[in-house]
Every structure is written in C-alpha cells, then in structure tokens.
Write a protein that holds these residues in place. Structure first.
Motif, PDB file in Angstrom:
ATOM      1  N   LYS A   1      52.017   8.312  18.079  1.00 31.41           N
ATOM      2  CA  LYS A   1      51.565   7.409  18.660  1.00 31.41           C
ATOM      3  C   LYS A   1      49.736   7.995  18.662  1.00 31.41           C
ATOM      4  O   LYS A   1      48.726   6.677  18.798  1.00 31.41           O
ATOM      5  CB  LYS A   1      51.924   7.721  20.090  1.00 31.41           C
ATOM      6  CG  LYS A   1      51.865   6.357  20.707  1.00 31.41           C
ATOM      7  CD  LYS A   1      52.386   6.065  22.241  1.00 31.41           C
ATOM      8  CE  LYS A   1      52.328   5.005  23.120  1.00 31.41           C
ATOM      9  NZ  LYS A   1      53.198   4.510  24.480  1.00 31.41           N
ATOM     10  N   GLN A   2      49.511   9.115  20.017  1.00 30.29           N
ATOM     11  CA  GLN A   2      48.652   9.296  19.089  1.00 30.29           C
ATOM     12  C   GLN A   2      47.128   9.133  18.278  1.00 30.29           C
ATOM     13  O   GLN A   2      46.107   8.600  17.835  1.00 30.29           O
ATOM     14  CB  GLN A   2      47.705  11.071  20.218  1.00 30.29           C
ATOM     15  CG  GLN A   2      46.819  10.824  20.479  1.00 30.29           C
ATOM     16  CD  GLN A   2      45.571   9.846  20.923  1.00 30.29           C
ATOM     17  OE1 GLN A   2      45.722   9.466  21.930  1.00 30.29           O
ATOM     18  NE2 GLN A   2      44.229  10.154  20.675  1.00 30.29           N
TER      19      GLN A   2
ATOM     20  N   ALA B   1      53.428  11.809  27.834  1.00 30.77           N
ATOM     21  CA  ALA B   1      53.580  12.109  26.589  1.00 30.77           C
ATOM     22  C   ALA B   1      53.852  10.817  26.193  1.00 30.77           C
ATOM     23  O   ALA B   1      53.681  10.217  25.185  1.00 30.77           O
ATOM     24  CB  ALA B   1      53.606  13.373  25.981  1.00 30.77           C
ATOM     25  N   GLU B   2      55.190  10.364  26.260  1.00 32.07           N
ATOM     26  CA  GLU B   2      55.440   9.746  26.446  1.00 32.07           C
ATOM     27  C   GLU B   2      54.498   7.769  26.588  1.00 32.07           C
ATOM     28  O   GLU B   2      55.462   7.015  25.545  1.00 32.07           O
ATOM     29  CB  GLU B   2      56.890   8.999  27.594  1.00 32.07           C
ATOM     30  CG  GLU B   2      58.287  10.429  27.076  1.00 32.07           C
ATOM     31  CD  GLU B   2      59.107  10.350  28.163  1.00 32.07           C
ATOM     32  OE1 GLU B   2      58.891   9.060  28.840  1.00 32.07           O
ATOM     33  OE2 GLU B   2      60.294  11.007  28.012  1.00 32.07           O
ATOM     34  N   GLU B   3      54.000   8.205  27.588  1.00 31.81           N
ATOM     35  CA  GLU B   3      53.245   6.879  27.830  1.00 31.81           C
ATOM     36  C   GLU B   3      51.693   6.597  26.627  1.00 31.81           C
ATOM     37  O   GLU B   3      51.818   5.618  25.988  1.00 31.81           O
ATOM     38  CB  GLU B   3      52.132   6.844  28.980  1.00 31.81           C
ATOM     39  CG  GLU B   3      53.960   6.525  30.126  1.00 31.81           C
ATOM     40  CD  GLU B   3      53.155   7.192  31.645  1.00 31.81           C
ATOM     41  OE1 GLU B   3      51.839   7.293  31.615  1.00 31.81           O
ATOM     42  OE2 GLU B   3      54.251   6.889  33.057  1.00 31.81           O
ATOM     43  N   GLU B   4      51.313   7.882  26.387  1.00 33.72           N
ATOM     44  CA  GLU B   4      50.224   8.018  25.785  1.00 33.72           C
ATOM     45  C   GLU B   4      50.657   8.982  24.625  1.00 33.72           C
ATOM     46  O   GLU B   4      49.654   8.769  23.111  1.00 33.72           O
ATOM     47  CB  GLU B   4      48.453   8.409  26.523  1.00 33.72           C
ATOM     48  CG  GLU B   4      48.553   8.014  27.873  1.00 33.72           C
ATOM     49  CD  GLU B   4      48.052   8.885  28.536  1.00 33.72           C
ATOM     50  OE1 GLU B   4      46.367   7.680  28.805  1.00 33.72           O
ATOM     51  OE2 GLU B   4      48.006  10.139  29.057  1.00 33.72           O
ATOM     52  N   GLY B   5      51.587   9.121  24.048  1.00 33.62           N
ATOM     53  CA  GLY B   5      51.256  10.112  22.549  1.00 33.62           C
ATOM     54  C   GLY B   5      51.097  11.706  23.363  1.00 33.62           C
ATOM     55  O   GLY B   5      50.839  12.042  24.382  1.00 33.62           O
ATOM     56  N   ILE B   6      51.413  12.729  22.081  1.00 31.71           N
ATOM     57  CA  ILE B   6      51.499  14.087  22.451  1.00 31.71           C
ATOM     58  C   ILE B   6      49.398  13.898  21.450  1.00 31.71           C
ATOM     59  O   ILE B   6      49.186  13.568  20.414  1.00 31.71           O
ATOM     60  CB  ILE B   6      51.593  14.801  20.834  1.00 31.71           C
ATOM     61  CG1 ILE B   6      52.990  14.349  21.867  1.00 31.71           C
ATOM     62  CG2 ILE B   6      51.626  16.385  20.811  1.00 31.71           C
ATOM     63  CD1 ILE B   6      54.336  15.012  19.980  1.00 31.71           C
ATOM     64  N   PHE B   7      48.647  14.825  22.551  1.00 35.92           N
ATOM     65  CA  PHE B   7      47.445  15.408  22.334  1.00 35.92           C
ATOM     66  C   PHE B   7      47.138  16.835  21.599  1.00 35.92           C
ATOM     67  O   PHE B   7      46.550  16.135  20.755  1.00 35.92           O
ATOM     68  CB  PHE B   7      46.614  15.341  23.330  1.00 35.92           C
ATOM     69  CG  PHE B   7      46.199  13.721  23.991  1.00 35.92           C
ATOM     70  CD1 PHE B   7      46.765  12.591  23.642  1.00 35.92           C
ATOM     71  CD2 PHE B   7      46.472  14.309  25.949  1.00 35.92           C
ATOM     72  CE1 PHE B   7      46.806  11.589  24.565  1.00 35.92           C
ATOM     73  CE2 PHE B   7      45.663  12.595  25.829  1.00 35.92           C
ATOM     74  CZ  PHE B   7      46.777  11.549  25.391  1.00 35.92           C
ATOM     75  N   ILE B   8      48.363  17.220  21.720  1.00 40.81           N
ATOM     76  CA  ILE B   8      48.025  18.486  21.205  1.00 40.81           C
ATOM     77  C   ILE B   8      49.569  19.493  21.265  1.00 40.81           C
ATOM     78  O   ILE B   8      50.258  19.334  21.775  1.00 40.81           O
ATOM     79  CB  ILE B   8      47.240  19.742  21.966  1.00 40.81           C
ATOM     80  CG1 ILE B   8      45.434  19.438  21.734  1.00 40.81           C
ATOM     81  CG2 ILE B   8      47.162  21.299  21.493  1.00 40.81           C
ATOM     82  CD1 ILE B   8      44.957  20.498  22.728  1.00 40.81           C
TER      83      ILE B   8
ATOM     84  N   TYR C   1      51.798  20.637  23.953  1.00 44.24           N
ATOM     85  CA  TYR C   1      52.840  20.016  24.120  1.00 44.24           C
ATOM     86  C   TYR C   1      54.431  20.859  22.793  1.00 44.24           C
ATOM     87  O   TYR C   1      53.685  21.066  21.499  1.00 44.24           O
ATOM     88  CB  TYR C   1      52.917  18.548  23.225  1.00 44.24           C
ATOM     89  CG  TYR C   1      55.025  17.508  23.389  1.00 44.24           C
ATOM     90  CD1 TYR C   1      54.611  16.647  24.392  1.00 44.24           C
ATOM     91  CD2 TYR C   1      56.262  17.239  21.929  1.00 44.24           C
ATOM     92  CE1 TYR C   1      56.037  16.236  24.549  1.00 44.24           C
ATOM     93  CE2 TYR C   1      57.028  17.205  22.195  1.00 44.24           C
ATOM     94  CZ  TYR C   1      57.370  16.494  23.388  1.00 44.24           C
ATOM     95  OH  TYR C   1      58.285  15.418  22.863  1.00 44.24           O
ATOM     96  N   ARG C   2      55.414  20.827  23.656  1.00 47.58           N
ATOM     97  CA  ARG C   2      56.478  21.723  22.712  1.00 47.58           C
ATOM     98  C   ARG C   2      57.409  21.568  22.925  1.00 47.58           C
ATOM     99  O   ARG C   2      58.113  20.475  22.988  1.00 47.58           O
ATOM    100  CB  ARG C   2      56.073  23.402  24.020  1.00 47.58           C
ATOM    101  CG  ARG C   2      55.205  24.222  23.184  1.00 47.58           C
ATOM    102  CD  ARG C   2      54.658  25.683  24.585  1.00 47.58           C
ATOM    103  NE  ARG C   2      53.772  24.318  26.110  1.00 47.58           N
ATOM    104  CZ  ARG C   2      54.434  24.839  27.215  1.00 47.58           C
ATOM    105  NH1 ARG C   2      55.257  25.138  27.356  1.00 47.58           N
ATOM    106  NH2 ARG C   2      53.763  23.770  28.100  1.00 47.58           N
ATOM    107  N   PRO C   3      58.272  22.842  21.621  1.00 45.82           N
ATOM    108  CA  PRO C   3      59.919  22.486  22.081  1.00 45.82           C
ATOM    109  C   PRO C   3      60.790  22.267  22.814  1.00 45.82           C
ATOM    110  O   PRO C   3      60.962  21.194  23.296  1.00 45.82           O
ATOM    111  CB  PRO C   3      60.496  23.095  21.153  1.00 45.82           C
ATOM    112  CG  PRO C   3      59.235  23.415  20.499  1.00 45.82           C
ATOM    113  CD  PRO C   3      57.965  23.870  21.074  1.00 45.82           C
ATOM    114  N   ASP C   4      60.451  22.361  24.488  1.00 43.63           N
ATOM    115  CA  ASP C   4      60.881  22.415  25.177  1.00 43.63           C
ATOM    116  C   ASP C   4      60.730  21.136  25.510  1.00 43.63           C
ATOM    117  O   ASP C   4      60.934  21.427  26.660  1.00 43.63           O
ATOM    118  CB  ASP C   4      59.997  23.750  26.168  1.00 43.63           C
ATOM    119  CG  ASP C   4      60.933  25.060  25.764  1.00 43.63           C
ATOM    120  OD1 ASP C   4      62.054  24.783  24.856  1.00 43.63           O
ATOM    121  OD2 ASP C   4      60.615  26.100  26.363  1.00 43.63           O
TER     122      ASP C   4
END
Length: 368
Positions: A351-352, A283-290, A269-272
């Motif tokens: 979230k994650q 990510a909206e559903e489960e959160g950011i993993f990395i 997951y990056r700024p873009d």
C-alpha cells in the motif's frame, strides 16, 4: 492523510490520479518536493552495524533507503574487518553520486570492557549504544538494524526530529501492540518502557541531546550521562536481560520516559504484527512504512510475505521502471502467500510502496 490508494494505478501512473484522494496525494508529493528544493537542509545520517553474514542484507537495506529518499544521505557503516572492503566495492558502484555518501568504521568498544560488550546478545549488536560517543560531530542519526527495508522516503521518519518536545532525545516503536503476545510484560525480569516495551531496531536519535542529558537511574541518586551509565547498567542487569542492548535501552527509558518519542507500529513492522493475526491498525489503514524482518524471515520459508518484499528490493536494478520491475512482480509473489496469516493482509505490504512510487514519479522533472 492519503489513504486507500488503488494498487492498480500502474495502468495510468503517468497521468494525474482521477480520484480525489489520489489528486491530494499528487499535490502533496509535489509540494513536498518543492519545499525540499527551496528549504535545503543538512543531509540525513543513517547508521547500521554489520557483522557475520549480514553483507547482502545490509546492502539491500541501503538500496531501499536510496530508492525513494529526497534529501542527501550519509551512511555510517560499522562493520567487521573482513566486510569493509566488500562494502566499499559495492557502494562505490551505486549510481547516485552526490546523493549518497558513506563512511566505514571498525567495530569498537571501550577497551576496558570490550569483551563483555562483544558477547552481549548477538555479535556487534551493542555497538549501537556507543554511536553518540563515537560520532561526536553528528547531531542527529537514524540507526536501523540490517534487516530493515524502507518502503517510503527516509525523509519522512527523519521529520520526527522536528516533532520532539524539549525533553525528548530519541524515538522508537513499541515492541508489541497486543499485550497478550508481548515479551516484556510477560517475561521480563527488569524494568521496561511502557506497557509492552520498545523495539530498538529503528531508533531515531538527537545525539546532541543524548550527549548532554543526565539520566535518572536505579543505581545511584546521582544522574549519569550516557557514557557513564552504560557499564553500570550492564553490570547490574547482565544476568536478567535477554535481548541485550535493547533491554538496556528499555531500562534507561523506563526511568526517563519523558525522553522518548514513540512512533506508530507501521514505522517498525515485524512478523509479530501479523503472524498471529493483524494487530498493527495503523498499517492496515496506511500501509507499512518500514519493514523489519527480524528472526531471519528474509532468508527462510516461514514468512514468505516478508521474504518476497526482501527479494524484490534486492533484485531491483537502479534505474529500472519501479512499477514493472518491482511493484507488479512483488504483488504477484505476495498473492502466493495468502495461505499464511501475513499473506492474508499482503496488501498492507504494498500500500505505501505504491504511494511511494507514485510520489517519486510525480516529483521527477518532466521529460525524464
């Protein structure tokens, strides 16, 4: 899958979660921990390349890998001469003896073309291309850039190796989710993988397969192995590539798409993914993993949401309570960033992380 975990769980995190999803997540974590104990496996191998002013950033990445991971880790750290002693001093002070080992390596390129590889994109960046040839006794490897932060166990991305089909040799995430802001589909002057290209900041590799494979290419009808194809690719495309080694990987997997496993955007997951509005639905559903803080966003004020996560992990002391020393202060800082596009979706940044902390406490032996 466990979704929609309440970030406010710290009020009762020592107790079983009361909601059904929370209960499922608790037992999922407990089952995974028991499975790891009864199914011991080879340690996970993680590689990083550090040059210039990247010591602190690299150490912060390594800390994030250690916090949540279950199986033992072996770090392969490729660093410039002036950094290696500093790495040794810092890593020898890490408290997790037995869980973490490391090996330090010098930066090395093929002698006949070292100068060309060194000046490709950023200093030392193309070192990653030669990892399968240098680490000949390592079967599988997770390569990450120095600006990576793990918000869940490394074990979970490592498990993608078991999902590879018989032709896949590596896994990466797309460069973009939204083609309208994509680099490759708008500007690239060379072949690239898929619709928007791939990002090489997080690259999972079955290196045994990489070493054995013969790659299709647009330079010769003869298929070439990894060690044979790199220099010819550079010579052909060096005037047309912008992102150095990542562009070369895009070219290789354009011609060999069956060899790539693509994982979702929350694994890189990056700024873009948020600076123009949220476009990583996973990510909206489960959160950011990395989390991948490219463009230097951990060290300036342009994306305070990313910087807040980096500072929280950098400043966390091993052994401190993760809820009160990391999660709660981080959420308070993130709430100050809601004036930015990324700050508007700041909950995906914790979230994650919330679930990872819950899982960690769930699998700890009673009495600790």
């Amino acid at each position: 899958r466990c979704k929609n975990l309440s970030v406010s769980f710290w009020n009762s995190y020592w107790m079983l979660p009361s909601d059904v999803c929370g209960m499922n997540c608790f037992w999922e974590a407990a089952f995974r921990y028991d499975y790891m104990k009864t199914h011991p496996s080879e340690k996970m191998h993680l590689a990083v390349v550090a040059c210039g002013e990247r010591l602190e950033e690299t150490v912060t990445m390594l800390r994030s890998a250690i916090i949540f991971s279950i199986k033992p880790l072996h770090f392969h750290i490729f660093a410039e001469d002036q950094l290696r002693e500093s790495f040794k001093v810092i890593l020898d002070e890490f408290p997790y003896e037995g869980k973490v080992n490391y090996t330090l390596y010098p930066i090395t390129f093929p002698s006949e073309s070292a100068a060309e590889w060194k000046k490709l994109f950023k200093p030392c960046a193309s070192q990653r291309l030669f990892l399968p040839l240098i680490l000949k006794n390592v079967d599988s490897l997770l390569y990450v850039d120095t600006d990576i932060l793990f918000l869940r166990p490394v074990d979970d991305i490592w498990s993608f190796l078991g999902k590879f089909n018989s032709t896949q040799i590596a896994a990466m995430a797309p460069e973009h989710e939204e083609p309208r802001i994509g680099w490759y589909n708008r500007f690239a002057r060379h072949p690239y993988y898929g619709l928007t290209g791939i990002n090489s900041g997080v690259m999972l590799m079955n290196m045994t397969r990489i070493r054995r494979k013969y790659f299709k290419n647009d330079m010769t009808p003869v298929r070439l192995q990894w060690g044979e194809i790199l220099m010819p690719l550079l010579k052909k495309y060096k005037l047309n590539i912008t992102w150095g080694d990542q562009d070369l990987l895009n070219i290789m997997f354009f011609h060999n798409p069956e060899s790539l496993y693509v994982f979702p955007c929350q694994w890189n997951y990056r700024p873009d993914h948020c600076i123009y509005g949220s476009n990583c639905k996973a990510a909206e559903e489960e959160g950011i993993f990395i989390l991948h803080g490219n463009r230097g966003v951990y060290h300036d004020d342009k994306q305070p949401t990313f910087r807040a996560v980096y500072e929280a992990i950098k400043n966390y002391s091993f052994g401190d309570d993760l809820v009160y020393s990391l999660l709660q202060p981080l959420e308070q800082e993130l709430q100050k960033t809601t004036h930015t596009y990324c700050g508007r979706v700041y909950k995906v940044f914790i979230k994650q992380l919330t679930k990872s902390i819950r899982d960690l406490y769930a699998r700890r032996p009673k009495g600790r």
